[in-house]
Design an enzyme around this catalytic site. Structure first.
Site, mmCIF file in Angstrom:
data_model
loop_
_atom_site.group_PDB
_atom_site.id
_atom_site.type_symbol
_atom_site.label_atom_id
_atom_site.label_comp_id
_atom_site.label_asym_id
_atom_site.label_seq_id
_atom_site.Cartn_x
_atom_site.Cartn_y
_atom_site.Cartn_z
ATOM 1 N N ALA A 25 -13.028 -6.991 0.612
ATOM 2 C CA ALA A 25 -12.782 -6.198 -0.586
ATOM 3 C C ALA A 25 -13.210 -4.751 -0.382
ATOM 4 O O ALA A 25 -13.944 -4.423 0.543
ATOM 5 C CB ALA A 25 -13.528 -6.825 -1.759
ATOM 6 N N GLY A 33 -2.810 -0.609 1.786
ATOM 7 C CA GLY A 33 -3.580 0.583 2.108
ATOM 8 C C GLY A 33 -2.718 1.620 2.794
ATOM 9 O O GLY A 33 -1.495 1.658 2.634
ATOM 10 N N GLU A 75 1.727 -3.705 2.601
ATOM 11 C CA GLU A 75 2.150 -2.828 1.507
ATOM 12 C C GLU A 75 1.414 -1.515 1.719
ATOM 13 O O GLU A 75 0.229 -1.390 1.409
ATOM 14 C CB GLU A 75 1.809 -3.469 0.153
ATOM 15 C CG GLU A 75 2.499 -2.790 -1.017
ATOM 16 C CD GLU A 75 1.639 -1.750 -1.691
ATOM 17 O OE1 GLU A 75 1.852 -0.543 -1.395
ATOM 18 O OE2 GLU A 75 0.768 -2.108 -2.487
ATOM 19 N N CYS A 133 0.046 3.884 -5.579
ATOM 20 C CA CYS A 133 0.968 3.964 -4.446
ATOM 21 C C CYS A 133 2.418 4.136 -4.877
ATOM 22 O O CYS A 133 3.236 4.652 -4.111
ATOM 23 C CB CYS A 133 0.826 2.732 -3.552
ATOM 24 S SG CYS A 133 1.086 1.170 -4.414
ATOM 25 N N GLU A 162 1.537 12.195 1.072
ATOM 26 C CA GLU A 162 1.255 11.572 -0.221
ATOM 27 C C GLU A 162 -0.059 12.119 -0.779
ATOM 28 O O GLU A 162 -1.106 12.001 -0.145
ATOM 29 C CB GLU A 162 1.152 10.052 -0.057
ATOM 30 C CG GLU A 162 0.888 9.323 -1.366
ATOM 31 C CD GLU A 162 0.711 7.821 -1.171
ATOM 32 O OE1 GLU A 162 0.847 7.083 -2.156
ATOM 33 O OE2 GLU A 162 0.425 7.398 -0.028
#
Length: 484
Positions: A179, A231, A253, A287, A384
């Site tokens: 986590a 991530g 992803e 994202c 991004e």
């Protein structure tokens, strides 16, 4: 909420909670004020070995557990999330920063995802393939792949992990969950309430520590058969390479840089207001957030005026306080990244229409920012931002807009605003993205697939596709006549 007690962060291996404090522990900070609220234990090689052995032992039993029983445990887990929504949402706001209303929505969305997986796992079907001989029976069955490793991000610390945990457990797999250290309380809630829901020991093991050490150690273990990661592109490619060396299945992803096409037949004011709200959700740390706004020349000025007005109405502050629209960024590094992108834009001919700087000297607050750029040369149009910055640029024809929207190697989400069915269809067919949302933001629902293409990864979470990464297909051919 001022008296909210933050949980003690521990490993869960088998049925045991552990993690004695050491000098190597990582500190958890409240992003709104920089105060220490907890600390993260560091998993040792022995801890990881115990987690693998626990997950593998549990898999031998869990794989043969009735889908009805798996469903029942998951449903109870969803009920516990809802029953404890105030507690969990407070934890999320304390360590991740988003306003309480957004954190509460994340808890409810997570519970919906668990319920959907609980129901859908009862319909993981095989099939009978008609054979060429009446004496032969041909079966196709789907079996759980085994122990899975999940590495989850900090921006949606509960819901991103829930997607992976629910899919794996519903499929009959067991999981080791690594986590996020920046915002750990959401995954603590998952482990705690799954244990309370009656999940057998070892089916979910929660570990903390150095990401590189944990991922490289666990991917090499033969018992670990699948990795699922959400991530950055760079880390995702590295993990995919590691998985490939050992022929491990992977779901990735990764990052996005979502383009928006706003055509001149759209309602400029409505589109601007909707995009402002969606862009600034979770301070832009999403994202699938719209980040590159391509607006057709005919409505550019009208759209920009409304977008600037919407950004300037946003109230920024501690997410635990009332009437806050946007909280802090999760950690100081995100504020530094925003400042660098804004400075690059200024130096390369773009105009900062609003915002553009950090707010105050306490906490990780950055003003909602709009950058007006004539072209795609600035860093903000290539990288991004993962923060509250929108880059807006005019385009001429649909071909021009699509070419610029597809000009990056990312391909996660994309958005279109138009009142023309022809334009909507043409854009949807030609945008290079795993998801296209037209005149709305209808993504990330439990019943719909979520995933990207190109550098944004592969594999889907959500929808019936959610189980594909956790199941093996086995073909069984049986001659029903005795062999003579």
């Amino acid at each position: 909420m001022n008296s909210l007690k933050y949980p003690v962060i521990q490993h869960l291996i088998g049925r045991e909670w552990s993690g004695a404090q050491t000098q190597e522990d990582r500190v958890v900070l409240n992003p709104a004020n920089g105060e220490k609220i907890g600390q993260i234990p560091q998993a040792s090689a022995a801890d990881l070995d115990r987690a693998v052995r626990s997950a593998e032992s549990a898999f031998q039993l869990w794989r043969n557990t009735s889908p009805m029983d798996r469903s029942g445990i998951l449903r109870k887990f969803a009920d516990l999330l809802r029953a404890n929504d105030t507690l969990i949402s407070g934890w999320i706001t304390l360590d991740e920063g988003k306003p309480l209303a957004e954190a509460l929505a994340e808890v409810h969305s997570s519970a919906d995802h668990v319920d959907w997986h609980a129901e859908e796992c009862r319909r993981i079907y095989g099939r009978i393939v008609p054979s060429r001989s009446p004496q032969v029976q041909q079966l196709v069955v789907r079996e759980p792949i085994g122990v899975c490793l999940a590495i989850t991000p900090w921006n949606f610390p509960l819901s991103q992990a829930v997607r992976k945990v629910a899919a794996a457990l519903a499929s009959g797999c067991t999981m080791i969950l690594k986590a996020p250290a920046e915002a750990p309380a959401g995954c603590m809630a998952i482990a705690r309430f799954l244990q309370e829901a009656g999940l057998p020991e070892g089916c979910l093991n929660l570990v903390w520590g150095n990401s590189g050490f944990i991922s490289e150690t666990l991917i090499e273990r033969p018992e670990v058969r699948k990795i699922t990661f959400t991530g950055s592109v760079g880390v995702g490619k590295h993990l995919a390479e590691l998985a490939g060396r050992h022929m491990k299945r992977a779901t990735m992803e990764l990052g996005g840089h979502a383009p928006v096409l706003v055509f001149d037949d759209a309602d400029a004011e409505a589109a601007a207001r909707a995009l402002a709200t969606n862009k600034l959700r979770n301070a832009g740390q999403v994202c699938i957030a719209p980040t590159r706004f391509f607006v057709q020349q005919g409505i550019y000025d009208h759209f920009m005026a409304e977008l600037v007005s919407a950004f300037e109405r946003v109230k920024v502050g501690d997410g635990l306080h009332d009437r806050i629209d946007m909280g802090p960024l999760c950690h100081p590094g995100r504020v530094n990244a925003m400042e660098q992108l804004v400075e690059d834009a200024r130096q390369n001919g773009a105009h900062i229409l609003t915002g553009g700087s950090r707010i105050g000297n306490v906490g990780n607050f950055f003003a909602p920012t709009i950058v007006d750029t004539p072209d795609d040369s600035i860093a903000l149009m290539r990288e991004e931002p993962f923060g509250p910055i929108a880059a807006v640029s005019p385009f001429k024809s649909i071909e021009d807009g699509l070419s610029r929207a597809n000009g990056l190697p990312f391909g996660l989400a994309s958005y279109v605003f138009t009142n023309s069915l022809e334009r909507a269809d043409q854009a949807a067919q030609n945008l290079h993205a795993g998801m296209v949302s037209i005149n709305q933001f209808g993504l990330a629902l439990p019943e719909t697939p979520f995933g990207g293409v190109r550098d944004s990864g592969y594999g889907s979470e959500g929808g019936t596709e959610t189980f594909d990464g956790y199941l093996m297909t086995k073909f069984i051919s049986r001659n029903r006549a005795p062999v003579e």
